[in-house]
Design an enzyme around this catalytic site. Sequence first.
Site, mmCIF file in Angstrom:
data_model
loop_
_atom_site.group_PDB
_atom_site.id
_atom_site.type_symbol
_atom_site.label_atom_id
_atom_site.label_comp_id
_atom_site.label_asym_id
_atom_site.label_seq_id
_atom_site.Cartn_x
_atom_site.Cartn_y
_atom_site.Cartn_z
ATOM 1 N N HIS A 38 -6.444 4.050 -6.453
ATOM 2 C CA HIS A 38 -6.790 4.323 -5.052
ATOM 3 C C HIS A 38 -5.747 3.705 -4.135
ATOM 4 O O HIS A 38 -4.687 4.255 -3.954
ATOM 5 C CB HIS A 38 -8.207 3.830 -4.776
ATOM 6 C CG HIS A 38 -9.196 4.451 -5.708
ATOM 7 N ND1 HIS A 38 -9.745 5.681 -5.477
ATOM 8 C CD2 HIS A 38 -9.672 4.046 -6.895
ATOM 9 C CE1 HIS A 38 -10.535 6.002 -6.483
ATOM 10 N NE2 HIS A 38 -10.512 5.017 -7.356
ATOM 11 N N THR A 39 -6.018 2.489 -3.634
ATOM 12 C CA THR A 39 -5.073 1.892 -2.702
ATOM 13 C C THR A 39 -3.854 1.368 -3.444
ATOM 14 O O THR A 39 -3.858 0.243 -3.922
ATOM 15 C CB THR A 39 -5.747 0.743 -1.934
ATOM 16 O OG1 THR A 39 -7.043 1.145 -1.585
ATOM 17 C CG2 THR A 39 -4.962 0.406 -0.699
ATOM 18 N N GLN A 40 -2.825 2.158 -3.574
ATOM 19 C CA GLN A 40 -1.595 1.659 -4.161
ATOM 20 C C GLN A 40 -0.681 1.126 -3.077
ATOM 21 O O GLN A 40 0.277 0.423 -3.353
ATOM 22 C CB GLN A 40 -0.883 2.753 -4.964
ATOM 23 C CG GLN A 40 -1.592 3.084 -6.254
ATOM 24 C CD GLN A 40 -1.581 1.932 -7.240
ATOM 25 O OE1 GLN A 40 -0.810 1.005 -7.105
ATOM 26 N NE2 GLN A 40 -2.468 1.986 -8.228
#
Lengths: 260, 257
Positions: free
Chosen positions: A31-33
């Site tokens: 998700h939040t890379q």
Amino acid sequence: MDHMPENWGRPRSDVYGSYQHAIHSAGPQSHTQVPSITGTSVIAMKFNNGVILAADNLGSYGSLARFTDQERLIKVGKETVVGFSGDASDMQYLESMLERLIIEDNYEQDGHNFRAPHIYEYLSRVMYNRRSKVDPLWNAILVAGKKDDGSPFLGYVDLLGITYSSPCIATGYGAYLAIPLLRKLVSEDEDAKNVTEEQARAAIDESMKVLFYRDARSLDKYTVATVTLDGNVKFDKDVRCQNMNWRFAEGIRGYGTQKQ
Amino acid sequence: MTSIGTGYDLSNSVFSPDGRNFQVEYASKAVEADGTAIGIRCADGVVFAVEKIVSSKLLVPGANKKIQTIDKHVGVAYSGLTPDGRHLVDRGRSESYSWRGLYKSPIGVPILADRLSGYVQAYTCYSSVRPFGVSVIVGGVDKSGPHLYTIEPSGAFWGYMGAATGKGRQAAKSELEKLDLPNISARDAVKAAAKIIYIAHDDSKDKDFELEISWVSTSETGGDHQFVPKDLLDEAERLAKAEDDDDDDDDDEMDED
């Protein structure tokens, strides 16, 4: 006869269609890379009767000052404050996770409740677990409160699952700009015993001002939270940097397009 | 009950010819055999009180609470089979927990009562299960204010300003009617609740009981469900006992007359 040995034993393209190369690059779901809305430093120090923390109210979108009312210090349970820097959505996720943790803890109304070290241990396992899935929660977090023996507690955990404790901790730019100022008062755990809440508050206010001078992703509006050893948590919101003096800015050279 | 023994009471979810579901009615009997539980909706919250019958002196004081927390802002008190109540509380907790996960906000009390009552009602519909042997008083404060409901073994749920179940419910209900509901303050409601439990308690049947009181109040607990602080509980219990003893004295005097 196919004379290319690398094709032997593989499904034939003329029968099954050509190989989809996207399969090769498919990885684990993530998700939040990259963080999106971010908060800058959180700073904190111990003093003779507890721990004091501060974080400004800016939510940055890259270099854009996108939100100016972002609250980044939250109360968890009765006597713990958690401060978040880094991604705002991951902060909100952890916030709701911690709230549900506290609700479950309160099912048994047995007079016991989570203190800062317990919340810190839990958070650090969550952070390390997520970095091990290569899907980290993009935050650096400070946890402040009381230990089981009643002494002040302050701990750091970040997106890599790195943990440490110290009488003065700051995340992000604060680690460079605020720590030297805070350590003038408290460099060892014992020093905290000689520092009053007023002295600590003055050092925190001064550090927030210096951070606003130098950190381009900061705001002059911030929240100060104080956890005292009697178990009280006090929030001072919408604090403004006082007595700023920008005259030094004239002398700064080396950025942008100045020639001299 | 004239229809008892006619065979219509042996299986759950079977109607008798005159339209009754006996298994549900028998479940209500289990409720009527247990200690009184009351709920009061006050100006800015809800107060729960329970007369927990102490069946043995060997039990640890304060163990086996009959008031429980479902979510931060929701409490329950129940009369009837304690394990059935425990199970329903577990269900309530998972409902409100998953609501928070989905909607990132606390569940509304009416919605929770609706879902729990639906769960209870399902246990009246199948021959493989039996109805819940509890009447549950569910209450709390949400963004639309204080709410109080009672869920019966049939799955019916009613909203109340003052609710009572268990052995002493008749006495408790007539006392609740005397209160200035819903304008009473939370603190006064705690004292009234203690009095009502003492009035509803029948000394001749059960000697020992523990008084449990909890509250959810915007002004007193910041909207959280908690047991009342010990000093307030002690004061409420002292006042209730004093009043109860006065009544007993009056009775004695009348006997002498």
